[in-house]
Design a protein around this motif. Sequence first.
Motif, mmCIF file in Angstrom:
data_model
loop_
_atom_site.group_PDB
_atom_site.id
_atom_site.type_symbol
_atom_site.label_atom_id
_atom_site.label_comp_id
_atom_site.label_asym_id
_atom_site.label_seq_id
_atom_site.Cartn_x
_atom_site.Cartn_y
_atom_site.Cartn_z
ATOM 1 N N LEU A 166 -12.094 13.845 18.152
ATOM 2 C CA LEU A 166 -11.103 13.000 18.812
ATOM 3 C C LEU A 166 -11.758 11.743 19.378
ATOM 4 O O LEU A 166 -11.199 10.641 19.286
ATOM 5 C CB LEU A 166 -10.425 13.792 19.927
ATOM 6 C CG LEU A 166 -9.246 13.130 20.649
ATOM 7 C CD1 LEU A 166 -8.157 12.744 19.664
ATOM 8 C CD2 LEU A 166 -8.693 14.070 21.708
ATOM 9 N N SER A 167 -12.956 11.889 19.923
ATOM 10 C CA SER A 167 -13.687 10.723 20.445
ATOM 11 C C SER A 167 -14.005 9.740 19.325
ATOM 12 O O SER A 167 -13.859 8.520 19.486
ATOM 13 C CB SER A 167 -14.969 11.176 21.132
ATOM 14 O OG SER A 167 -14.702 12.030 22.225
ATOM 15 N N ASP A 168 -14.461 10.250 18.182
ATOM 16 C CA ASP A 168 -14.755 9.369 17.045
ATOM 17 C C ASP A 168 -13.499 8.624 16.595
ATOM 18 O O ASP A 168 -13.543 7.423 16.281
ATOM 19 C CB ASP A 168 -15.327 10.183 15.890
ATOM 20 C CG ASP A 168 -16.693 10.783 16.231
ATOM 21 O OD1 ASP A 168 -17.367 10.249 17.133
ATOM 22 O OD2 ASP A 168 -17.075 11.797 15.598
ATOM 23 N N HIS A 169 -12.405 9.346 16.552
ATOM 24 C CA HIS A 169 -11.137 8.728 16.137
ATOM 25 C C HIS A 169 -10.702 7.646 17.118
ATOM 26 O O HIS A 169 -10.296 6.542 16.718
ATOM 27 C CB HIS A 169 -10.065 9.815 16.032
ATOM 28 C CG HIS A 169 -8.683 9.285 15.797
ATOM 29 N ND1 HIS A 169 -8.271 8.770 14.593
ATOM 30 C CD2 HIS A 169 -7.617 9.175 16.647
ATOM 31 C CE1 HIS A 169 -7.007 8.373 14.693
ATOM 32 N NE2 HIS A 169 -6.597 8.604 15.923
ATOM 33 N N LEU A 170 -10.816 7.937 18.409
ATOM 34 C CA LEU A 170 -10.412 6.966 19.430
ATOM 35 C C LEU A 170 -11.315 5.738 19.426
ATOM 36 O O LEU A 170 -10.837 4.610 19.612
ATOM 37 C CB LEU A 170 -10.423 7.627 20.804
ATOM 38 C CG LEU A 170 -9.343 8.687 21.052
ATOM 39 C CD1 LEU A 170 -9.562 9.373 22.397
ATOM 40 C CD2 LEU A 170 -7.953 8.060 21.001
ATOM 41 N N LEU A 171 -12.610 5.944 19.216
ATOM 42 C CA LEU A 171 -13.531 4.805 19.146
ATOM 43 C C LEU A 171 -13.167 3.871 17.995
ATOM 44 O O LEU A 171 -13.217 2.643 18.127
ATOM 45 C CB LEU A 171 -14.975 5.295 18.998
ATOM 46 C CG LEU A 171 -15.632 5.852 20.263
ATOM 47 C CD1 LEU A 171 -16.978 6.480 19.930
ATOM 48 C CD2 LEU A 171 -15.796 4.752 21.316
ATOM 49 N N GLY B 107 -12.396 -0.635 16.080
ATOM 50 C CA GLY B 107 -12.351 -0.935 14.664
ATOM 51 C C GLY B 107 -13.415 -0.202 13.862
ATOM 52 O O GLY B 107 -14.060 0.738 14.339
ATOM 53 N N LEU B 108 -13.621 -0.650 12.631
ATOM 54 C CA LEU B 108 -14.539 0.041 11.723
ATOM 55 C C LEU B 108 -15.994 -0.046 12.184
ATOM 56 O O LEU B 108 -16.802 0.816 11.850
ATOM 57 C CB LEU B 108 -14.410 -0.550 10.309
ATOM 58 C CG LEU B 108 -13.045 -0.354 9.629
ATOM 59 C CD1 LEU B 108 -13.028 -1.044 8.268
ATOM 60 C CD2 LEU B 108 -12.751 1.144 9.459
ATOM 61 N N GLU C 21 -12.821 3.490 26.287
ATOM 62 C CA GLU C 21 -12.577 2.043 26.371
ATOM 63 C C GLU C 21 -13.584 1.394 27.310
ATOM 64 O O GLU C 21 -14.102 0.302 27.028
ATOM 65 C CB GLU C 21 -11.148 1.795 26.857
ATOM 66 C CG GLU C 21 -10.082 2.050 25.798
ATOM 67 C CD GLU C 21 -8.685 1.802 26.322
ATOM 68 O OE1 GLU C 21 -8.512 1.729 27.561
ATOM 69 O OE2 GLU C 21 -7.758 1.680 25.496
ATOM 70 N N ARG C 22 -13.850 2.041 28.423
ATOM 71 C CA ARG C 22 -14.844 1.532 29.375
ATOM 72 C C ARG C 22 -16.224 1.485 28.723
ATOM 73 O O ARG C 22 -16.968 0.505 28.862
ATOM 74 C CB ARG C 22 -14.870 2.445 30.604
ATOM 75 C CG ARG C 22 -15.906 2.085 31.662
ATOM 76 C CD ARG C 22 -15.906 3.149 32.760
ATOM 77 N NE ARG C 22 -16.722 2.768 33.906
ATOM 78 C CZ ARG C 22 -18.022 2.982 34.004
ATOM 79 N NH1 ARG C 22 -18.671 3.559 32.986
ATOM 80 N NH2 ARG C 22 -18.685 2.614 35.081
ATOM 81 N N ALA C 23 -16.563 2.544 27.996
ATOM 82 C CA ALA C 23 -17.883 2.612 27.360
ATOM 83 C C ALA C 23 -18.055 1.517 26.314
ATOM 84 O O ALA C 23 -19.129 0.910 26.209
ATOM 85 C CB ALA C 23 -18.069 3.990 26.722
ATOM 86 N N VAL C 24 -16.987 1.236 25.539
ATOM 87 C CA VAL C 24 -17.063 0.189 24.520
ATOM 88 C C VAL C 24 -17.280 -1.177 25.177
ATOM 89 O O VAL C 24 -18.069 -2.009 24.695
ATOM 90 C CB VAL C 24 -15.777 0.189 23.655
ATOM 91 C CG1 VAL C 24 -15.720 -1.061 22.786
ATOM 92 C CG2 VAL C 24 -15.725 1.435 22.785
ATOM 93 N N LEU C 25 -16.612 -1.422 26.285
ATOM 94 C CA LEU C 25 -16.770 -2.699 26.986
ATOM 95 C C LEU C 25 -18.179 -2.882 27.539
ATOM 96 O O LEU C 25 -18.720 -3.998 27.567
ATOM 97 C CB LEU C 25 -15.748 -2.800 28.120
ATOM 98 C CG LEU C 25 -14.287 -2.979 27.699
ATOM 99 C CD1 LEU C 25 -13.365 -2.885 28.912
ATOM 100 C CD2 LEU C 25 -14.088 -4.306 26.996
#
Length: 463
Positions: A325-330, A335-336, A366-370
């Motif tokens: 689920l985490s991989d899917h959300l990322l 994006g790819l 979302e926080r981690a990606v930012l």
Amino acid sequence: MAKLLVVDDEKNLRLVIQKELMRQGHSVETACDGEEAWEILETRDFDVILCDINMPRLDGMSLLRRLVDQNQNRPEVIMLTGQATVETAIEAMKLGAYDYLTKPYRIAELSALVEQAAEKQSLKVDNQRLRAQLARTRNKMPEIIAQSPQMKEVLRLVQRVAPSEASVLISGESGTGKELVAQAIHRLSRRHDKPFIDLNCAALHDTLLESELFGHEAGAFSGARTRKLGLFEIADGGTLFLDEIMEMPAALQSKLLRALETKSFFRVGGVKKVEVDVRLIAATNRDKDKAVADGTFRSDLLYRINSFEIDIPPLRTRREDIKPLSDHLLEKIAGLNAPTLAQPAIDAINQFDWSGNVRQLRNCLERAVLLCDSETITTRELPPEVVYRLEKPSISVSYNATGSNGINSFQNATSTNLRDVERQQIINALEKTGWHRGKTAELLGISPSTLYRRLREYDLDAR
């Protein structure tokens, strides 16, 4: 089949027209003059009106003018007369009549004209519904990650119940994905090409909720300048999803039950009965038996919406789903070229309890990606409470503590009173966010509407 109204003062003629058009499969009612027709039109809707021009009391042109003045969802009008003139034909067409037919006429000619007018009326209604649907819905097939046995069972139940017409109640904690399951049921049903309309019952005030569900007529209340179609009407032929249904006020529950039982309702301020064919899917994060026992939810309405129940387990009980689920959300978030999770970060999110379920996990990612400056997310980019739970599992933290981790799970609470624990948890979250309610809801992993109800319940709505 079209709903037709034949208006003519010649009794034999209107009965002949009624019989022939009913034989072709249409639903046909009759009126002897314009006044009787107007009385009928105030209580029922029609697709096409076949109207003579010269009649006592109220003639055909006057009836057409009244319909034009109404200017809302009016039927198509075919004018019929034995005394045709160019002037009356031009006037009728200018007023908005669909066509003009002179007596004597052939039934085949009249039938073809009726079908064309009915098709135009159907297109107008469909266009209005589609515009409302496009403004409210996202037409994407939901993607449900199911690696755990519990979620595989949920999908099995979805596939079994979807082809039926049974009402479905989806239960589960906030953030578990109840709306995705509802969308999946709709996509796999025979109604998949019809509207899927959703409404959160806790998001609107009581008076607005009734208008949103059933629509209103012009002048029904202050500010209602035009007729508005309710979601029941927009969802005709499709599926209506009512989220947090047990937050619906008691007065509206009886009207909803009546609408579901009779498949009809009245708009707010209206006298015309509106008939619909809608499949209901409802969702709740509350204990349904407790809600009935407390008197906040009607037992007869529960039996009506709970023909088939699907319970979605919380994320902490199906840890096999967390990593995929985490991989899917990322991928959805970034994006790819989304960053991947380092093994320590995977261990941290796998061991965290996720009281806010998938919604909270998404906020975390979302926080981690930012914050991520590379292609890999480490524990440095994860929220402190997620990492803290992994690194210091042996420390018991009370909700009265003043340390850096004011938000924690119920398992770490020292209080035995769950209401006190929840109240203190909300206070700690408010303090962390400077009493910003939107950020507090995100931090707790709950919806803003749920937070507002808790603030009122615990007298925390004022700082």
